[in-house]
Write a protein that holds these residues in place. Structure first.
Motif, PDB file in Angstrom:
ATOM      1  N   THR A  73      55.957  55.013  38.047  1.00  0.00           N
ATOM      2  CA  THR A  73      55.434  54.078  37.734  1.00  0.00           C
ATOM      3  C   THR A  73      55.000  52.710  37.604  1.00  0.00           C
ATOM      4  O   THR A  73      53.896  52.524  38.129  1.00  0.00           O
ATOM      5  CB  THR A  73      55.848  53.860  35.301  1.00  0.00           C
ATOM      6  N   THR A  74      56.333  52.134  38.258  1.00  0.00           N
ATOM      7  CA  THR A  74      55.902  51.140  39.939  1.00  0.00           C
ATOM      8  C   THR A  74      54.444  51.502  40.402  1.00  0.00           C
ATOM      9  O   THR A  74      53.668  50.662  41.118  1.00  0.00           O
ATOM     10  CB  THR A  74      56.899  50.519  39.677  1.00  0.00           C
ATOM     11  N   ARG A  75      55.115  52.323  41.100  1.00  0.00           N
ATOM     12  CA  ARG A  75      54.479  52.430  42.532  1.00  0.00           C
ATOM     13  C   ARG A  75      52.728  52.846  42.385  1.00  0.00           C
ATOM     14  O   ARG A  75      52.075  52.728  43.102  1.00  0.00           O
ATOM     15  CB  ARG A  75      54.545  53.654  43.621  1.00  0.00           C
ATOM     16  N   GLU A  76      52.256  53.735  40.876  1.00  0.00           N
ATOM     17  CA  GLU A  76      51.156  54.233  40.605  1.00  0.00           C
ATOM     18  C   GLU A  76      50.223  53.234  39.773  1.00  0.00           C
ATOM     19  O   GLU A  76      49.457  52.718  39.992  1.00  0.00           O
ATOM     20  CB  GLU A  76      51.365  54.985  39.383  1.00  0.00           C
ATOM     21  N   ARG A 133      60.160  46.714  35.613  1.00  0.00           N
ATOM     22  CA  ARG A 133      59.552  46.297  37.033  1.00  0.00           C
ATOM     23  C   ARG A 133      57.711  45.693  36.612  1.00  0.00           C
ATOM     24  O   ARG A 133      57.306  44.960  37.151  1.00  0.00           O
ATOM     25  CB  ARG A 133      59.719  46.697  38.131  1.00  0.00           C
ATOM     26  N   THR A 134      57.991  47.036  36.164  1.00  0.00           N
ATOM     27  CA  THR A 134      56.550  47.261  36.188  1.00  0.00           C
ATOM     28  C   THR A 134      54.765  46.146  35.587  1.00  0.00           C
ATOM     29  O   THR A 134      54.223  45.305  35.937  1.00  0.00           O
ATOM     30  CB  THR A 134      55.672  48.118  35.641  1.00  0.00           C
ATOM     31  N   ALA A 135      55.626  45.645  34.461  1.00  0.00           N
ATOM     32  CA  ALA A 135      55.405  44.560  33.342  1.00  0.00           C
ATOM     33  C   ALA A 135      55.014  43.289  34.241  1.00  0.00           C
ATOM     34  O   ALA A 135      54.470  42.766  34.213  1.00  0.00           O
ATOM     35  CB  ALA A 135      55.777  44.368  32.051  1.00  0.00           C
ATOM     36  N   ARG A 136      56.508  42.980  34.437  1.00  0.00           N
ATOM     37  CA  ARG A 136      56.479  41.497  35.699  1.00  0.00           C
ATOM     38  C   ARG A 136      55.751  41.288  36.918  1.00  0.00           C
ATOM     39  O   ARG A 136      54.768  40.447  36.642  1.00  0.00           O
ATOM     40  CB  ARG A 136      57.627  41.758  36.158  1.00  0.00           C
ATOM     41  N   ASN A 137      55.561  42.671  37.562  1.00  0.00           N
ATOM     42  CA  ASN A 137      54.464  42.661  38.274  1.00  0.00           C
ATOM     43  C   ASN A 137      52.385  42.641  38.632  1.00  0.00           C
ATOM     44  O   ASN A 137      52.017  42.220  38.785  1.00  0.00           O
ATOM     45  CB  ASN A 137      53.880  44.362  38.833  1.00  0.00           C
ATOM     46  N   GLN A 138      52.491  43.286  36.736  1.00  0.00           N
ATOM     47  CA  GLN A 138      51.177  42.790  35.920  1.00  0.00           C
ATOM     48  C   GLN A 138      51.022  41.743  35.733  1.00  0.00           C
ATOM     49  O   GLN A 138      50.424  40.925  35.991  1.00  0.00           O
ATOM     50  CB  GLN A 138      51.322  43.941  34.394  1.00  0.00           C
ATOM     51  N   LEU A 139      52.104  41.029  34.997  1.00  0.00           N
ATOM     52  CA  LEU A 139      52.580  39.689  34.332  1.00  0.00           C
ATOM     53  C   LEU A 139      51.454  38.562  35.634  1.00  0.00           C
ATOM     54  O   LEU A 139      51.258  37.676  35.230  1.00  0.00           O
ATOM     55  CB  LEU A 139      53.517  39.463  33.782  1.00  0.00           C
ATOM     56  N   ALA A 140      52.483  39.092  36.546  1.00  0.00           N
ATOM     57  CA  ALA A 140      52.179  37.996  38.367  1.00  0.00           C
ATOM     58  C   ALA A 140      51.490  38.138  38.915  1.00  0.00           C
ATOM     59  O   ALA A 140      50.250  37.261  38.483  1.00  0.00           O
ATOM     60  CB  ALA A 140      53.016  38.392  39.303  1.00  0.00           C
TER      61      ALA A 140
END
Length: 201
Positions: A73-76, A133-140
């Motif tokens: 999901t992070t990679r997608e 991790r995905t949500a943190r990347n989105q927030l950043a």
């Protein structure tokens, strides 16, 4: 006969050597399976077979299906971001266009649709209890776009962290539950209007 068996085992060993296998091969296989049969029905054996690697090789990279699903999901999401129309990235228009694109792509992504249809419990911890991790990347990402637009005077003053969290909550709502409440054809324009009103100086 014994020599042939040894040679076959040697070939299989080389084929599944951990360092020789690209992680993308494994993630591609997992993404295909999860987008078709769901996360819960996908097994490590399924992924190993689809990726043409040994289970031992797969377990050296990922301890279980949950860890594999998180990486997929992070990679997608990263791939969706790579297609975003960032423009100059410093205006409210750039910000809104990027966010609407990300939400639309996430909302229609085969993997997310299959998770919602078959494995919604996979999302629950990240929606109710913690960020992943995905949500943190989105927030950043949202924070960086907001900060740039604020610096240029295109977005109203305010606590950029609080605003980024609010914008991300809007985005998740439109991606996950938007189609339940509204015609998907109208969601992009409604989200664009909502973001414009929230961010306008």
């Amino acid at each position: 006969m014994m020599s042939q068996q040894i040679n076959a085992d040697d070939v299989a060993s080389r084929r599944t050597a951990p360092n020789a296998i690209s992680e993308d091969v494994i993630l591609d296989a997992a993404a295909t399976l999860m987008s078709t049969i769901g996360i819960r029905r996908t097994t490590m054996a399924d992924v190993a077979r689809t990726a043409d690697v040994s289970r031992a090789t797969l377990y050296r990279r990922f301890p279980n299906v949950e860890a594999l699903a998180a990486q997929v999901t992070t990679r997608e999401f990263e791939q969706i971001v790579a297609t975003a129309p960032l423009g100059g990235g410093h205006t409210r228009h750039d910000l809104v266009a990027t966010l609407v694109h990300l939400v639309r792509e996430a909302r229609t992504h085969p993997l997310l649709r299959r998770i919602i249809e078959l494995d919604p419990e996979f999302l629950m911890p990240y929606l109710l209890h913690r960020t992943g991790r995905t949500a943190r990347n989105q927030l950043a990402l949202v924070r960086s776009l907001l900060a740039a637009a604020q610096d240029g005077g295109h977005v109203r003053p305010g606590d950029v962290d609080a605003m980024a969290a609010t914008v991300l909550q809007m985005a998740w709502s439109f991606a996950l539950t938007g189609p339940v409440f509204a015609d998907p054809a109208t969601l992009d324009s409604e989200l664009s209007d909502l973001l414009e009103r929230y961010l306008r100086p």
